[in-house]
Structure formats: structure tokens, C-alpha cells
Design a protein around this motif. Structure first.
Motif, PDB file in Angstrom:
ATOM      1  N   LEU A 111       0.837  -1.203   0.000  1.00  0.00           N
ATOM      2  CA  LEU A 111       0.000   0.000   0.000  1.00  0.00           C
ATOM      3  C   LEU A 111       0.868   1.248   0.000  1.00  0.00           C
ATOM      4  O   LEU A 111       1.931   1.281   0.610  1.00  0.00           O
ATOM      5  CB  LEU A 111      -0.892   0.032   1.246  1.00  0.00           C
ATOM      6  CG  LEU A 111      -2.037  -0.966   1.320  1.00  0.00           C
ATOM      7  CD1 LEU A 111      -2.873  -0.689   2.556  1.00  0.00           C
ATOM      8  CD2 LEU A 111      -2.891  -0.908   0.078  1.00  0.00           C
ATOM      9  N   GLY A 112       0.370   2.285  -0.661  1.00  0.00           N
ATOM     10  CA  GLY A 112       1.074   3.555  -0.632  1.00  0.00           C
ATOM     11  C   GLY A 112       0.943   4.213   0.735  1.00  0.00           C
ATOM     12  O   GLY A 112       1.830   4.928   1.187  1.00  0.00           O
ATOM     13  N   GLN A 113      -0.184   3.979   1.387  1.00  0.00           N
ATOM     14  CA  GLN A 113      -0.476   4.619   2.670  1.00  0.00           C
ATOM     15  C   GLN A 113      -0.855   3.552   3.693  1.00  0.00           C
ATOM     16  O   GLN A 113      -2.007   3.494   4.135  1.00  0.00           O
ATOM     17  CB  GLN A 113      -1.643   5.601   2.517  1.00  0.00           C
ATOM     18  CG  GLN A 113      -1.497   6.596   1.391  1.00  0.00           C
ATOM     19  CD  GLN A 113      -0.699   7.812   1.818  1.00  0.00           C
ATOM     20  OE1 GLN A 113      -0.559   8.096   2.998  1.00  0.00           O
ATOM     21  NE2 GLN A 113      -0.160   8.542   0.851  1.00  0.00           N
ATOM     22  N   GLN A 115      -0.467   3.241   6.744  1.00  0.00           N
ATOM     23  CA  GLN A 115      -1.007   3.724   8.024  1.00  0.00           C
ATOM     24  C   GLN A 115      -2.499   3.979   7.942  1.00  0.00           C
ATOM     25  O   GLN A 115      -3.174   4.165   8.948  1.00  0.00           O
ATOM     26  CB  GLN A 115      -0.242   4.974   8.473  1.00  0.00           C
ATOM     27  CG  GLN A 115      -0.616   6.276   7.786  1.00  0.00           C
ATOM     28  CD  GLN A 115      -0.098   6.379   6.338  1.00  0.00           C
ATOM     29  OE1 GLN A 115       0.500   5.451   5.809  1.00  0.00           O
ATOM     30  NE2 GLN A 115      -0.358   7.505   5.687  1.00  0.00           N
ATOM     31  N   ARG A 116      -3.046   3.956   6.710  1.00  0.00           N
ATOM     32  CA  ARG A 116      -4.487   4.182   6.556  1.00  0.00           C
ATOM     33  C   ARG A 116      -5.221   2.883   6.278  1.00  0.00           C
ATOM     34  O   ARG A 116      -6.369   2.911   5.834  1.00  0.00           O
ATOM     35  CB  ARG A 116      -4.750   5.119   5.388  1.00  0.00           C
ATOM     36  CG  ARG A 116      -4.289   6.530   5.608  1.00  0.00           C
ATOM     37  CD  ARG A 116      -4.680   7.324   4.378  1.00  0.00           C
ATOM     38  NE  ARG A 116      -4.190   8.694   4.429  1.00  0.00           N
ATOM     39  CZ  ARG A 116      -4.190   9.496   3.372  1.00  0.00           C
ATOM     40  NH1 ARG A 116      -4.644   9.052   2.218  1.00  0.00           N
ATOM     41  NH2 ARG A 116      -3.747  10.727   3.476  1.00  0.00           N
ATOM     42  N   HIS A 119      -8.821   2.379   7.002  1.00  0.00           N
ATOM     43  CA  HIS A 119      -9.870   3.085   6.250  1.00  0.00           C
ATOM     44  C   HIS A 119     -10.888   2.131   5.632  1.00  0.00           C
ATOM     45  O   HIS A 119     -12.054   2.468   5.502  1.00  0.00           O
ATOM     46  CB  HIS A 119      -9.248   3.939   5.134  1.00  0.00           C
ATOM     47  CG  HIS A 119      -8.710   5.247   5.625  1.00  0.00           C
ATOM     48  ND1 HIS A 119      -8.370   6.271   4.787  1.00  0.00           N
ATOM     49  CD2 HIS A 119      -8.455   5.685   6.868  1.00  0.00           C
ATOM     50  CE1 HIS A 119      -7.924   7.304   5.500  1.00  0.00           C
ATOM     51  NE2 HIS A 119      -7.960   6.962   6.766  1.00  0.00           N
TER      52      HIS A 119
ATOM     53  N   ILE B 117      -5.877   4.730   0.246  1.00  0.00           N
ATOM     54  CA  ILE B 117      -4.863   3.930   0.928  1.00  0.00           C
ATOM     55  C   ILE B 117      -3.715   3.564  -0.012  1.00  0.00           C
ATOM     56  O   ILE B 117      -2.771   2.888   0.386  1.00  0.00           O
ATOM     57  CB  ILE B 117      -5.466   2.647   1.546  1.00  0.00           C
ATOM     58  CG1 ILE B 117      -6.143   1.787   0.483  1.00  0.00           C
ATOM     59  CG2 ILE B 117      -6.453   2.991   2.647  1.00  0.00           C
ATOM     60  CD1 ILE B 117      -6.618   0.435   0.987  1.00  0.00           C
ATOM     61  N   TYR B 133       0.462   7.436 -10.437  1.00  0.00           N
ATOM     62  CA  TYR B 133       0.881   7.297  -9.050  1.00  0.00           C
ATOM     63  C   TYR B 133       2.091   8.167  -8.780  1.00  0.00           C
ATOM     64  O   TYR B 133       2.904   8.403  -9.675  1.00  0.00           O
ATOM     65  CB  TYR B 133       1.248   5.834  -8.822  1.00  0.00           C
ATOM     66  CG  TYR B 133       1.056   5.318  -7.425  1.00  0.00           C
ATOM     67  CD1 TYR B 133      -0.135   5.526  -6.742  1.00  0.00           C
ATOM     68  CD2 TYR B 133       2.053   4.582  -6.803  1.00  0.00           C
ATOM     69  CE1 TYR B 133      -0.316   5.018  -5.473  1.00  0.00           C
ATOM     70  CE2 TYR B 133       1.873   4.062  -5.534  1.00  0.00           C
ATOM     71  CZ  TYR B 133       0.684   4.289  -4.866  1.00  0.00           C
ATOM     72  OH  TYR B 133       0.507   3.766  -3.613  1.00  0.00           O
ATOM     73  N   PRO B 140       2.975   7.388  -1.417  1.00  0.00           N
ATOM     74  CA  PRO B 140       2.391   7.989  -2.618  1.00  0.00           C
ATOM     75  C   PRO B 140       0.867   8.004  -2.615  1.00  0.00           C
ATOM     76  O   PRO B 140       0.217   7.215  -1.919  1.00  0.00           O
ATOM     77  CB  PRO B 140       2.889   7.079  -3.745  1.00  0.00           C
ATOM     78  CG  PRO B 140       3.683   5.999  -3.108  1.00  0.00           C
ATOM     79  CD  PRO B 140       3.457   6.034  -1.643  1.00  0.00           C
TER      80      PRO B 140
END
Ligand code: SF4
Ligand code: SF4
Ligand code: SF4
Lengths: 403, 286
Positions: A111-113, A115-116, A119, B117, B133, B140
């Protein structure tokens, strides 16, 4: 200090193979840190043409069916009531729990994020197969964790929780099978959105069904592989007699899968099937090695009884399913004029670390927790419950007949 | 998220007449300025012909594609503005696990960066290969044309449409389709008789008119069925399968356990009674 020393001494006592696995895991962990420091673009070979690479294709799309042993065996043993196979259940649950935990880690790394990640639990989108799979994976990892608590409680002699867990056994088995059905198939649904991207050899509306069915025979094959390995290298008893039962179920599932697959490719695809020789070869390899040969093999009684043949057949099925998942999620998505993706060093090290981690933790758990020594009659389940009493009795009796 | 309940005819729509495009790339520059996108280092002929940059990226939401062709022995150019199509039923929105993409009531498909996400499923799903991206970043996010949502909320037209001297007409989808059909009818020799975007991917908020056949200009041939319906036909079965599976297995195990208990209670002689499939299997091996 002393604790650290004890651990170091303990590790020094391990077999060289295990120490090697530890090294691979450490390297993998370092590589994944590199990803967070320098970013996905620099450390992986992913780009706008290949948004998904090895981590999705292997750590998620392939690892999930490889961890399907727990739900398949749970359903066979408890729902279809083939109680003889009970000794295989616990190792399968441990493998499943490890597998799914590592799937979660692999997914988070990708995942790029990360920490989310939570969600998905808050912002629902029921139209998304990814939402569906993440919810199921989280739910199922919890189920596996609860099932996995049994040997932990036994180890530490917690009897109260054991009784609760024992009482929960059936509901958990049924939940496991239902949740697994959903997410194993939804992984196939992922690729239904790739209209005109995924090649016709694999793109058809029955892809989810095929993913689910292949998860079942992969689960069975993984159990055969695992039990044979554990017998060879961890000195556990030879279970090939039990594996024979599984080897008997296998060709049936493979045959139905083959029928569905052939039917889907023949009648439900639009457009040309034979325009890409490379893809055609991959498709043929997947079907021949992964389905047809093992199916024919296991149709013969003598092969089913032979431990070496069991291992070979299971190995071929597993190879076939790995190839299938890569075909669907990677090779089949490559357009004719596209550059070819190959994983970067970081990507490979992380995936190798994850595989090594699986083997390592399995061996360690087997070392410290009663995973193979699971004999329900020796444990005090003294619950005033008619049903469990008979069950334990039956097990005794089964043993007697065998001996 | 599905726009079935939306009135697509009122959606703000681009009508891009490629026969009128001069290739000035004013839209490209305007888009960069309005969205404060970084310039990219480019070189001539790094992509196909004169088009630059060679690909859409996190820094480029739109660009003019150049096509060389020959007409009466003369070299000619054809241009095509590449951007997000703002589909009526966007695939990117349907696959996003957290609903970060939504089709706004005004028309543009907008992105809520604080939800994303970063799973990149939208990039796999988009039939036009639009979402890009931020590969350069450690954490990212996704980037794509916003349809200048902030501008149209204020009653302005998108930056690129405002900058364009000739080719872009902007208005409700209904009117734009009417206008496109009018042009096709009035000057049949000028236009290839198709409106790209009218049916593609179930209809989009960008409509193109061309002189050349669509594939020659590099337009992708995509299905006319809305993409979300391909996954939904499987996903809609999920609750049913869950209940059937759970219920079926519960019944099966209840039945099997009951059988077992009765057998146990009546003593072992009953094991001969009507062997069923699973029992057979078991019997064989005992
Ligand atoms: S063109 Fe792609 S990114 Fe744009 S709305 Fe359609 S699916 Fe989404
Ligand atoms: S990358 Fe972000 S916007 Fe795209 S599907 Fe994943 S969560 Fe949604
Ligand atoms: S609508 Fe706005 S964001 Fe989209 S291409 Fe035009 S200027 Fe750029």
C-alpha cells in the motif's frame, strides 16, 4: 540481558537451515524498511504501466490460496465428518494463520499509505472486490487466530479458555469456510474489471468460481505437502495413510475444476484465444502440469498410497496454481507492445523473506507448542457436554480399530 | 457511487473536436498552471512524433497526442487531447475499497486524497489508463485530471477548456451530444461518423469528434458496457453465497453429528446401516 542471552543461546542451538531462514527474514525486514525510506518507485520496478507486481501477484493473490488448507480441511473433517483426518487439522490451522498474517503484512507493504489500512473498515465500498477481500482477510485472520489459540492455551494450561474455544470450534469452522469461499472467489473478481486487459485465455465471468475451486484443491495439496515435509524433516509420524484419503478427494475437485475451466474458455470468452503463443504456452503448462497430470495420477490407487507420488502430485498442483495466479495477475495482463516487468532486488528479497518467515515460524511454533501432539482425549475438556464426550470416545475407538 | 440515480444528461461535458485542434498545447500549459503541476524535463521525439511529454504522469493530467499521416501526398498532423474521460459509471470509483473516487453530481470524477490507501486498484481498473501514481514519494497517492472541479464549483469552465482557442466546447452532456450530432450531419465528409465517449465504457463526460477512423488516431477500443457491472455481477452474489455456504455447512455438520450421536447411542452394530458416501470413504480406509 540475560533474556537476550538465553535467546541467543537458543538460536545457536538451532539447525543450520533454521539459522539460514532467520537470516532471510532479517534481510527481508531490512528490505521492507528500505521501501519506506526511499519510496515505492525507487525500490521496486513498479511504474504506471505495472501498478501491481510481485507483491500483489505472489504475496496476496497466490499466498491466499496457498493458505487455504485450514478452511478446506476444517470443512472436510468437521462438516463432512471425516474424523480420521483430525490429526492434520491443527498443523493446517497454524499454516493458515501464519499464511494470512503474512498476507496482511505483504498487503500493507504494497500500500502507498499503509497507516491508513483501517480506512477499509470505516469507508465501505461494497462495489469493490478489494473492500470485500480486505474485510474477509481481516475476519478470517481473526478466526484463524482464535483457532490457533487452542495449542497456545494447552501449552500454558489455561483450561477455561480452552473450553470456550472447544465450544466455539464448530461455529469457527463454518465461519472459516464461508468467509474463505467469499474472499478466495473475490480475488478472481478483482480481474473481472480488467476487461480488454486480461487475455481471453483467463478472462471470463467464471473466474471467481475457478479461483474458489482451485483454492480447495490447493488447500488439500498444501496439507499433503506439509504433512510429508513434517514427517521427513521434523520427525513426526508418517501420515501417508491419512493423506491417501485426501489424495482420493483431489482428482474429483480437479476434474470439476477442469470442466468449468474448459467450459468457460470454450463458451464464455469473446475474441481470439490463440493470438499470443507465449501466453498459450503458459496456459497449457498451467492446465497440464497443475491439473490434468495430477488428476490422472491420483486416479490410480497405487499412486495414492505411495507417499512419494502423493508428494509429487501435490507439488504439481501447487506449481500449477502458482502459475495460474501469476498468469491471471501478471503475465496475462501484459499487452503485446509492453515492456516486460521483472521484480527488483528489494521486491524479491521481501517476498523471499516472507516465504522464509512462514517456514521459520511454522518450525518454531511446532517446536514450542503442542501442534502435532494434539490428542483430544488426553486433554481435560471436562465439560458436561454429551456431544463432546461422544466425540472423544469415537476418536479412541477409531484409534483402536486402526491399531 | 453508481450513477444510475444521477441524471447524466446534465453532467458537465467536454466536446473535443479534434478536427479543429491546432496542436497549440495551450490546454496542456493551462492545466499545469491551474493545478500547479511540476514541469517535466522533456526532449523532442522521446515519444511518438512531436508529442511531449512521452507519457501522462503524476505531473501531467492532459497532453496532446500527435499522429502523422499522409493526405494527398502531403504530411499532415492529427491531434488528440488525452485526459480523464470522467466516465458516467467510473471503473476507478467502483473498485476503490475506500470510495476515494466519486462521480460528482456535476459530472467530474473527483478524488478524495485523504481517504486513499494507495492500493492502485484504480490504475488496474481504468480502461483508459488514466490514474497515475506518485512513484517518487515514500507514501504515494494517486493523481489524475480533476475536471477542474474547484473551478466549475465557482461557475468557471475548466482551465484547459478556457485556454483552448478552437476545439473544446463545454456544456451539459445532452447539449454536447446534440451539437456533436449536428456537426456529424452537416459536414459528413469532414468527420468520421462516430462520437467517441457517447457509448464507450457506458458513456463518458468527454466526447470526441475525429476526421480519421478512431483506431488510426490511437483511440482505445473499449467495451460499451459500464465496467463496474462486470465485477458487480459476481459481487452481488456475495451475501447469498455467504448465507448458503454457512447454512449449508451448518446443516451438514448438524446432520452428520446427529447421525454420529445416534449411532453412538445405539451401539456399534448400527454402523452397518445404509453406508453413505462419506462413510464409505471412511469405511474403505478402516
Ligand atoms: S477515465 Fe479512468 S480515471 Fe477517469 S473516470 Fe473513467 S475510469 Fe476513472
Ligand atoms: S489507490 Fe487510492 S484511489 Fe486508487 S483504488 Fe486504491 S484507495 Fe482507491
Ligand atoms: S479539466 Fe482541469 S485538470 Fe482536467 S485536463 Fe483540463 S485543466 Fe487539467
Amino acid at each position: 540481558m540475560t533474556a537476550a542471552k538465553i535467546i541467543i543461546n537458543e538460536i545457536k542451538g538451532y539447525h543450520r537451515f533454521l539459522q539460514f531462514m532467520i537470516a532471510l527474514v532479517v534481510i527481508g525486514a531490512l528490505a521492507s524498511m528500505v521501501r519506506f525510506i526511499f519510496g515505492l518507485g525507487v525500490t521496486t520496478n513498479l511504474n504506471d504501466t505495472y501498478p501491481w507486481g510481485l507483491w500483489i501477484s505472489f504475496d496476496v493473490v497466490t499466498a491466499v490460496p496457498l493458505a487455504a488448507g485450514a478452511f478446506t480441511l476444517g470443512a472436510i473433517v468437521h462438516c463432512f465428518h471425516i474424523k480420521k483426518l483430525e490429526p492434520l487439522v491443527r498443523p493446517a490451522i497454524v499454516t493458515g494463520f501464519l499464511g494470512y498474517s503474512l498476507v496482511c503484512i505483504g498487503l500493507l507493504l504494497d500500500l502507498g499509505q499503509p497507516q491508513r489500512g483501517w480506512h477499509t473498515m470505516v469507508y465501505w465500498n461494497v462495489h469493490s472486490p478489494m473492500f470485500e477481500v480486505s474485510m474477509c482477510v481481516m475476519a478470517y485472520t481473526t478466526v484463524l487466530f482464535l483457532e490457533f489459540l487452542s495449542p497456545v492455551c494447552e501449552k500454558f494450561g489455561y483450561h477455561m479458555p480452552l473450553r470456550v474455544l472447544r465450544w466455539l470450534e464448530m461455529p469457527l469452522v463454518i465461519a472459516a469456510a464461508s468467509i474463505s469461499t467469499l474472499h478466495q472467489s473475490s480475488l478472481g473478481t478483482f480481474f473481472l474489471i480488467a476487461v480488454d486487459k486480461l487475455h481471453n485465455l483467463w478472462y471470463n465471468p467464471l473466474l471467481p468460481l475457478q479461483f474458489w475451486m482451485s483454492a480447495i484443491f490447493t488447500g488439500i495439496s498444501i496439507i499433503i505437502l506439509e504433512a510429508t515435509m513434517v514427517h521427513r524433516y521434523l520427525g513426526q509420524p508418517d501420515e501417508s495413510e491419512l493423506l491417501e484419503i485426501l489424495a482420493k478427494i483431489l482428482p474429483w475437485v480437479l476434474a470439476v475444476y477442469l470442466a468449468v475451466k474448459v467450459g468457460a474458455v470454450a463458451f464464455l470468452t469473446h475474441g481470439s484465444l490463440f493470438d499470443r503463443p507465449g501466453l498459450l504456452a503458459l496456459f497449457a503448462a498451467e492446465v497440464l502440469i497443475g491439473v490434468i497430470i495430477p488428476m490422472l495420477m491420483f486416479m490410480k490407487q497405487s499412486n495414492r498410497e505411495d507417499s512419494r507420488m502423493q508428494l509429487r502430485g501435490a507439488g504439481m498442483v501447487i506449481f500449477g496454481v502458482i502459475l495460474n495466479r501469476f498468469n491471471v495477475s501478471m503475465f496475462g495482463m501484459i499487452q503485446p507492445d509492453q515492456v516486460i516487468y521483472y521484480p527488483s532486488v528489494t521486491e524479491s528479497l521481501v517476498t523471499i523473506g516472507i516465504i522464509a518467515g512462514h517456514i521459520l515460524f511454522f518450525v518454531l511454533l511446532a517446536k514450542y507448542f503442542p501442534i502435532f501432539e494434539h490428542h483430544p482425549e488426553t486433554v481435560d475438556y471436562s465439560m458436561p457436554d454429551h456431544f463432546h464426550a461422544t466425540e472423544a470416545h469415537e476418536h479412541d475407538q477409531g484409534k483402536g480399530v486402526e491399531a | 457511487m453508481s450513477s444510475a440515480d444521477m441524471d447524466v444528461t446534465k453532467h458537465k461535458t467536454f466536446l473535443i473536436d479534434t478536427t479543429k485542434c491546432t496542436g497549440c498545447r495551450g490546454c496542456q500549459v493551462a492545466c499545469k498552471q491551474w493545478n500547479q503541476l511540476k514541469a517535466e524535463k522533456t526532449v523532442f521525439f522521446s515519444g511518438e512524433g512531436y508529442q511531449n511529454p512521452p507519457a501522462m504522469t503524476e505531473h501531467t493530467f492532459t497532453r496532446i497526442k500527435f499522429r502523422d499521416y499522409e493526405k494527398n501526398g502531403q504530411n499532415e498532423f492529427a491531434f488528440y487531447k488525452e485526459m480523464c474521460m470522467h466516465c458516467n459509471e467510473p471503473a476507478c470509483a467502483s473498485v476503490c475499497p475506500v470510495g476515494a473516487f466519486v462521480k460528482s453530481p456535476e459530472g467530474p470524477v473527483i478524488y478524495n486524497a485523504s481517504r486513499c490507501i494507495g492500493c492502485r486498484f484504480c490504475m488496474i481498473a481504468c480502461p483508459f489508463g488514466i490514474p497515475k501514481y506518485e512513484w517518487s514519494k515514500a507514501f504515494p497517492l494517486v493523481k489524475k485530471c480533476t475536471g477542474c472541479y474547484s473551478r466549475i464549483k465557482e461557475g468557471l469552465e475548466p482551465a484547459c477548456a478556457t485556454a483552448c482557442p478552437t476545439a473544446i466546447t463545454y456544456g451539459s452532456r445532452e447539449e454536447m451530444i446534440k451539437e456533436a450530432e449536428r456537426r456529424l450531419k452537416n459536414r459528413p465528409q469532414r468527420y468520421f461518423q462516430a462520437i467517441y465517449g457517447k457509448e464507450e465504457a457506458g458513456g463518458t463526460s468527454i466526447l470526441y469528434l475525429t476526421h480519421q477512423p478512431l483506431d488510426e488516431l490511437g483511440f482505445k477500443k473499449v467495451t460499451t458496457r459500464p465496467l463496474p457491472s462486470y465485477t458487480w455481477q459476481a459481487l452481488r452474489l456475495v451475501p447469498g453465497i455467504f448465507l448458503t455456504m454457512g447454512g449449508g455447512l451448518s446443516l451438514l455438520s448438524w446432520f452428520n453429528h446427529r447421525k454420529e450421536r445416534i449411532r453412538q447411542e445405539e451401539g456399534f452394530k448400527n454402523s452397518k446401516v445404509q453406508p453413505e458416501k462419506k462413510d464409505e470413504m471412511k469405511g474403505d480406509n478402516q
